[in-house]
Each structure stands twice: as C-alpha cells, then as structure tokens.
Scaffold this active site. Structure first.
Site, PDB file in Angstrom:
ATOM      1  N   ASN A  85       0.802  -1.233   0.000  1.00  0.00           N
ATOM      2  CA  ASN A  85       0.000   0.000   0.000  1.00  0.00           C
ATOM      3  C   ASN A  85       0.838   1.289   0.000  1.00  0.00           C
ATOM      4  O   ASN A  85       0.388   2.304  -0.523  1.00  0.00           O
ATOM      5  CB  ASN A  85      -0.914  -0.026   1.234  1.00  0.00           C
ATOM      6  CG  ASN A  85      -1.528   1.331   1.521  1.00  0.00           C
ATOM      7  OD1 ASN A  85      -2.472   1.741   0.856  1.00  0.00           O
ATOM      8  ND2 ASN A  85      -0.970   2.051   2.493  1.00  0.00           N
ATOM      9  N   TYR A 152       3.876   8.622 -11.420  1.00  0.00           N
ATOM     10  CA  TYR A 152       2.856   7.978 -10.571  1.00  0.00           C
ATOM     11  C   TYR A 152       1.989   7.051 -11.430  1.00  0.00           C
ATOM     12  O   TYR A 152       1.796   5.880 -11.103  1.00  0.00           O
ATOM     13  CB  TYR A 152       2.001   9.058  -9.910  1.00  0.00           C
ATOM     14  CG  TYR A 152       0.963   8.529  -8.939  1.00  0.00           C
ATOM     15  CD1 TYR A 152       1.295   8.252  -7.618  1.00  0.00           C
ATOM     16  CD2 TYR A 152      -0.357   8.316  -9.341  1.00  0.00           C
ATOM     17  CE1 TYR A 152       0.335   7.771  -6.726  1.00  0.00           C
ATOM     18  CE2 TYR A 152      -1.313   7.843  -8.460  1.00  0.00           C
ATOM     19  CZ  TYR A 152      -0.962   7.571  -7.149  1.00  0.00           C
ATOM     20  OH  TYR A 152      -1.907   7.095  -6.273  1.00  0.00           O
ATOM     21  N   ALA A 154       2.644   5.713 -14.277  1.00  0.00           N
ATOM     22  CA  ALA A 154       3.445   4.581 -14.774  1.00  0.00           C
ATOM     23  C   ALA A 154       3.619   3.533 -13.680  1.00  0.00           C
ATOM     24  O   ALA A 154       3.475   2.325 -13.922  1.00  0.00           O
ATOM     25  CB  ALA A 154       4.808   5.081 -15.248  1.00  0.00           C
TER      26      ALA A 154
END
Ligand code: NAP
Length: 242
Positions: A85, A152, A154
C-alpha cells in the site's frame, strides 16, 4: 471472524488507506504489522489497533524491508497477507518539467518498493498459501486531463500488470494476488487538492456517485480479497472509485 489466526503485513499502514485497512483486518481477527518511516506516527497508530505491531522501515531500503519481514516471522511465525500500500504522489508537473531524480523517487517507492516487499514475503506466503493485495490507482488505468503525474501513473499501471504476472507465477503455490484501484480518497495524499470548497466540489463531481471515497471503503475491499470469500479470485483488478 474472517481472518482469525492470520498474520497481515501492511506497508504504509500508519495513516490513510493503510491505517484504515490495518484496523479493518485487525477487527476481523488478523494480527497486523504496519510499516512506515515515521516512528512516532507508527506508535500512535498501533495504539489504536488491537493485536498490532509497528516496525519503522523505508520501503526504498532493502535491508529495512528484510528486517520487517524477518521480525514478523520471528515474532509471529508466519505471514498470510501482504498489502502493498505504501506510496507517494509527486508534484504535478508535465513530463518535460520533471528531472530524473523526481522520476526515480516515485518509481523507487511506488514500484520497486512493492517488488522489495513482495520478494521478501513470497517464501513465507508459499508456506501459508497466502494472499497479496496491491494498491494501485484509477490513474494506472486511464489518463486524466491535467493530472500530469506521469511517474505515478506509470508506477500504478505497472503494479496492475505485476498483479497479473505474480498471480500466474505463484498460482502453483496457491498464493492469490489481487489489485485495487481507488479513485480519489480523503487522505493526507489528496489534501493539497482539497483545500477550498471549490476544490472539494470539483473532486466530488468527478465521481459519478457524487463524492470522494473514505479510507475504510478501500480497506473493506482489501478485507474481501484477503478473506476466503475471495478463495477463487486471483489476478483480479477491482476499481473502488465511486
Ligand atoms: P498517505 O495518506 O500519504 O499515506 C502513505 C503511507 O505510505 C504512509 O503511511 C507513509 O508513511 C507511507 N510511506 C510513504 N513513503 C514511504 C517510504 N519511502 N517508505 C515507507 N513508507 C512510506 O497515502 P494514501 O492516500 O493512504 O495512499 C495509500 C496508497 O493508495 C498509495 O499507494 C496511493 O498511491 C494509493 N492511492 C491513493 C489514492 C487517494 O486518493 N488517496 C487514490 C488512489 C490510490 P511515512 O510517511 O511515515 O513513511
């Protein structure tokens, strides 16, 4: 309890989506280990989560990552659930305006960081036929006008494909690997975009259901993938985006 006896490791679990997820997994019977860099915030967070432990680590550092997994195994003897996460969001700039360090920083945390944790966790998940949940983003699925956070996007697109690669690669071990793509969720990450009433109204209107999401609405989707309710679900990509 859906996760009784399970041990879950949540990266970036000190706040936002990771914290809400840790709380929900714990409420459903799991022992929870959360990691993040800021020790003080980790301690505050674990004080609010029953059956939890915090281990400070920078996801960019392989030794830190190894230490988290080793300590988890030393203390609890097993690992059943990994929630990839932790993530960062860069300054909004067009591609030609960012330098290589800015590009590498985002990839190092959002993509190579997930590789580091997954690599260390796999040998333990093989023993428990465990489950991996990757937190990607709607931005990994489609381009948005004015979004301009290419590194981000990608990193999040790559995590979607890695979900499918890892699901196939480790299906023989009965490890399930699934992915969640949130829309805009109310966390520290999105605070800069929600400063004024006008910003908030715009963000709400971007979601057909008429509002942005809350962190626990992502945590509940993680609970589904982590539990036996998803026992025949692997390689799936679930948008949770209103
Ligand atoms: P957040 O509130 O900013 O929390 C990020 C978490 O990651 C924190 O616990 C932070 O702790 C940790 N972290 C950041 N850099 C780290 C590093 N180098 N090493 C270890 N831990 C690190 O973010 P969030 O909004 O909850 O987002 C969580 C995930 O959901 C991210 O992958 C994000 O891309 C994704 N997502 C979020 C949204 C949204 O709208 N919020 C939408 C789509 C996807 P420390 O700073 O203490 O290290």
């Amino acid at each position: 309890m859906r996760l009784s006896g399970k041990v879950a490791l949540i990266t970036g679990g000190s706040r936002g989506i990771g914290f809400a997820t840790a709380k929900i997994l714990s409420e459903n019977g799991a022992t929870v280990i959360i990691t993040a860099r800021n020790q003080e915030r980790l301690e505050k967070s674990i004080s609010k989560i029953p059956n939890s432990m915090g281990i400070a680590a920078d996801i960019r550092n392989s030794n830190d990552v190894k230490n988290v997994v080793n300590k988890t195994i030393e203390k609890f003897g097993r690992l059943d659930i990994l929630v990839n996460n932790a993530g960062i969001f860069p300054k909004i700039k067009q591609l030609h305006e960012i330098d290589e360090d800015e590009w590498n920083e985002v990839l190092d945390v959002n993509l190579t960081g997930q590789f580091r944790f997954t690599k260390e966790a796999i040998p333990h998940l093989q023993k428990t036929s465990g489950s991996i949940i990757n937190i990607s983003s709607d931005a990994g699925i489609k381009a948005y006008q004015g979004f301009n956070a290419d590194a981000y996007s990608a990193s999040k697109a790559a995590l979607i494909l890695l979900t499918k690669c890892w699901a196939l690669e480790y299906s023989k071990d009965k490890i399930r690997v699934n992915c969640i793509c949130p829309g805009v969720v109310d966390t520290d990450m999105t605070k800069p975009f929600l400063k004024t009433q006008k910003d908030k109204e715009f963000m709400n209107s971007e979601h057909p259901i008429g509002r942005i999401g809350q962190p626990d609405e992502i945590g509940k989707a993680v609970l589904y993938f982590a539990s036996d309710d998803a026992s025949w679900t692997t390689g799936a990509v679930l948008t949770v985006d209103g």
